[in-house]
Design a protein around this motif. Structure first.
Motif, PDB file in Angstrom:
ATOM      1  N   HIS A 124       0.825  -1.211   0.000  1.00 43.96           N
ATOM      2  CA  HIS A 124       0.000   0.000   0.000  1.00 43.96           C
ATOM      3  C   HIS A 124       0.859   1.261   0.000  1.00 43.96           C
ATOM      4  O   HIS A 124       0.493   2.264  -0.624  1.00 43.96           O
ATOM      5  CB  HIS A 124      -0.944  -0.019   1.208  1.00 43.96           C
ATOM      6  CG  HIS A 124      -1.985  -1.085   1.113  1.00 43.96           C
ATOM      7  ND1 HIS A 124      -3.061  -1.003   0.253  1.00 43.96           N
ATOM      8  CD2 HIS A 124      -2.092  -2.296   1.742  1.00 43.96           C
ATOM      9  CE1 HIS A 124      -3.803  -2.097   0.374  1.00 43.96           C
ATOM     10  NE2 HIS A 124      -3.238  -2.888   1.262  1.00 43.96           N
ATOM     11  N   MET A 125       2.007   1.207   0.671  1.00 43.25           N
ATOM     12  CA  MET A 125       2.927   2.344   0.649  1.00 43.25           C
ATOM     13  C   MET A 125       3.447   2.594  -0.765  1.00 43.25           C
ATOM     14  O   MET A 125       3.508   3.738  -1.234  1.00 43.25           O
ATOM     15  CB  MET A 125       4.092   2.069   1.607  1.00 43.25           C
ATOM     16  CG  MET A 125       5.185   3.128   1.640  1.00 43.25           C
ATOM     17  SD  MET A 125       6.469   2.904   0.365  1.00 43.25           S
ATOM     18  CE  MET A 125       7.057   1.244   0.746  1.00 43.25           C
ATOM     19  N   ALA A 126       3.821   1.542  -1.486  1.00 40.43           N
ATOM     20  CA  ALA A 126       4.339   1.676  -2.841  1.00 40.43           C
ATOM     21  C   ALA A 126       3.276   2.222  -3.793  1.00 40.43           C
ATOM     22  O   ALA A 126       3.556   3.081  -4.636  1.00 40.43           O
ATOM     23  CB  ALA A 126       4.860   0.331  -3.344  1.00 40.43           C
ATOM     24  N   VAL A 127       2.051   1.729  -3.644  1.00 47.61           N
ATOM     25  CA  VAL A 127       0.954   2.224  -4.472  1.00 47.61           C
ATOM     26  C   VAL A 127       0.664   3.689  -4.142  1.00 47.61           C
ATOM     27  O   VAL A 127       0.411   4.504  -5.039  1.00 47.61           O
ATOM     28  CB  VAL A 127      -0.313   1.360  -4.267  1.00 47.61           C
ATOM     29  CG1 VAL A 127      -1.526   1.987  -4.967  1.00 47.61           C
ATOM     30  CG2 VAL A 127      -0.081  -0.054  -4.799  1.00 47.61           C
ATOM     31  N   ALA A 128       0.728   4.033  -2.861  1.00 46.07           N
ATOM     32  CA  ALA A 128       0.525   5.427  -2.444  1.00 46.07           C
ATOM     33  C   ALA A 128       1.550   6.335  -3.098  1.00 46.07           C
ATOM     34  O   ALA A 128       1.222   7.448  -3.539  1.00 46.07           O
ATOM     35  CB  ALA A 128       0.612   5.540  -0.920  1.00 46.07           C
ATOM     36  N   ARG A 129       2.802   5.865  -3.203  1.00 48.01           N
ATOM     37  CA  ARG A 129       3.835   6.692  -3.823  1.00 48.01           C
ATOM     38  C   ARG A 129       3.529   6.927  -5.307  1.00 48.01           C
ATOM     39  O   ARG A 129       3.723   8.026  -5.817  1.00 48.01           O
ATOM     40  CB  ARG A 129       5.212   6.055  -3.663  1.00 48.01           C
ATOM     41  CG  ARG A 129       6.337   7.041  -4.007  1.00 48.01           C
ATOM     42  CD  ARG A 129       7.727   6.424  -3.938  1.00 48.01           C
ATOM     43  NE  ARG A 129       7.940   5.567  -2.798  1.00 48.01           N
ATOM     44  CZ  ARG A 129       8.182   6.006  -1.561  1.00 48.01           C
ATOM     45  NH1 ARG A 129       8.238   7.310  -1.332  1.00 48.01           N
ATOM     46  NH2 ARG A 129       8.378   5.160  -0.563  1.00 48.01           N
ATOM     47  N   ALA A 130       3.066   5.892  -5.993  1.00 42.81           N
ATOM     48  CA  ALA A 130       2.717   6.056  -7.402  1.00 42.81           C
ATOM     49  C   ALA A 130       1.626   7.109  -7.559  1.00 42.81           C
ATOM     50  O   ALA A 130       1.693   7.985  -8.437  1.00 42.81           O
ATOM     51  CB  ALA A 130       2.269   4.723  -7.993  1.00 42.81           C
ATOM     52  N   TYR A 131       0.613   7.046  -6.707  1.00 45.48           N
ATOM     53  CA  TYR A 131      -0.472   8.037  -6.751  1.00 45.48           C
ATOM     54  C   TYR A 131       0.058   9.437  -6.430  1.00 45.48           C
ATOM     55  O   TYR A 131      -0.358  10.430  -7.046  1.00 45.48           O
ATOM     56  CB  TYR A 131      -1.574   7.670  -5.758  1.00 45.48           C
ATOM     57  CG  TYR A 131      -2.535   6.614  -6.249  1.00 45.48           C
ATOM     58  CD1 TYR A 131      -3.184   6.745  -7.476  1.00 45.48           C
ATOM     59  CD2 TYR A 131      -2.819   5.484  -5.469  1.00 45.48           C
ATOM     60  CE1 TYR A 131      -4.092   5.783  -7.915  1.00 45.48           C
ATOM     61  CE2 TYR A 131      -3.717   4.510  -5.900  1.00 45.48           C
ATOM     62  CZ  TYR A 131      -4.346   4.664  -7.124  1.00 45.48           C
ATOM     63  OH  TYR A 131      -5.230   3.711  -7.566  1.00 45.48           O
TER      64      TYR A 131
END
Length: 323
Positions: A137-144
């Motif tokens: 979820h942290m990695a996806v948050a960074r993409a967003y």
């Protein structure tokens, strides 16, 4: 420096000695950069990369330049640190990517300036265990966040923290999100919290900006904090901005701030070049597109840049932005 001023003292690193570049060969430098890139590729700050390659003929350890000669030759022709890393990432894709967890693959594309592809991979390959992994979820948050989709970024960062309350990377990222959604005081508080936790046993009274925000230091690797530090020191040089850019080039926020610094310095053509590249690589970033178009007009470059003018105007029209 605003509210960032009192978080941590900065030490000047002008006297720091390094091995002269002339003492290293291209093969030596490629070996060093290969291992450094592998650390970022695997999202392992401070990680000791023991990766080595052995000759199929002699079984002896050989330099990466000899193991991957085509990549080495391409690397020698490229100047920018981030593009050099990208060449090495492609080599690593063919050698160790299968051993990575999904969140590491997502981060690999985030830091190589492909956040949209990172999200595509997240959607296509996420399974049950990933959905309960705070790192995912942290990695996806960074993409967003890179895509300036702050609502989704905050939701994912908060999800990561609901799974692991003291997830430092998620806390830092949430601070960055808050800063860009007009919640600067909350951002300040969470940055301060992270530093207090990470520096509990640290006896140093001051840090250089590289030690504070650099990936390898694993303290406060934040483009927002880095920009605040750079803007807060009137003695900061262009070369320092350039060196910190090596840490945060995948963030449009940092790249735009870097170009803005050059505008304020009066180096309009160099600033324009940075804004133009940003608008091409990250056309979703409003500030980059608007500033590119405005500078093009102010510098009288429209007649010789008609294709870019049309491209920028199309983005502005499609997004309903105003100049």
């Amino acid at each position: 420096m605003g509210f960032f001023a009192n978080l941590f003292g900065l030490r000047n690193n002008r006297n720091k000695r390094a091995v002269p570049a002339s003492a290293l060969t291209d093969i030596d430098i490629f070996d060093k950069e290969f291992l450094a890139a592998a650390s970022r590729y695997t999202s392992r700050p401070k990680g000791e990369m023991n990766m080595r390659v052995r000759s199929e003929e002699t079984n002896e350890v050989i330099p990466f330049a000899l193991a991957f000669p085509e990549a080495f030759e391409e690397w020698k022709q490229v100047k920018s640190v981030w593009d050099k890393r990208g060449i090495i990432y492609k080599v690593l894709d063919n050698s160790i990517r299968e051993s990575l967890k999904l969140w590491q693959v997502i981060e690999r594309y985030n830091i190589d300036r492909y956040p949209e592809h990172a999200l595509k991979i997240a959607v296509e390959y996420a399974t049950g265990p990933d959905l309960t992994d705070a790192n995912f979820h942290m990695a996806v948050a960074r993409a967003y966040f890179i895509l300036t989709r702050y609502k989704e970024a905050q939701e994912r960062a908060e999800k990561a923290l609901s799974l692991v309350p003291n997830h430092m990377k998620a806390k830092i990222l949430l601070g960055d999100i808050w800063h860009h959604t007009h919640q600067q005081e909350r951002a300040h508080d969470i940055y301060n919290e992270v530093l207090k936790i990470k520096l509990t046993s640290d006896t140093r009274k001051s840090l250089t900006i590289h030690e504070l925000v650099g990936f390898d230091s694993d303290l406060l690797h934040s483009p927002v904090y880095a920009v605040a530090m750079l803007r807060g020191d009137t003695a900061v040089t262009e070369s320092l901005w350039d060196s910190i850019a090596c840490e945060f080039y995948h963030y449009p926020h940092f790249r735009s701030a870097h170009a803005t610094y050059l505008v304020q310095k009066g180096d309009y053509m160099k600033a324009f070049a940075k804004f133009m590249t940003l608008s091409r690589e990250m056309p979703w970033f409003k500030e980059g597109v608007i500033n590119t178009y405005s500078l093009m007009q102010q510098l009288g470059l429209e007649p010789q840049m008609t294709e870019d003018k049309v491209r920028l105007e199309e983005i502005i029209r499609k997004e309903h932005w105003t100049v």
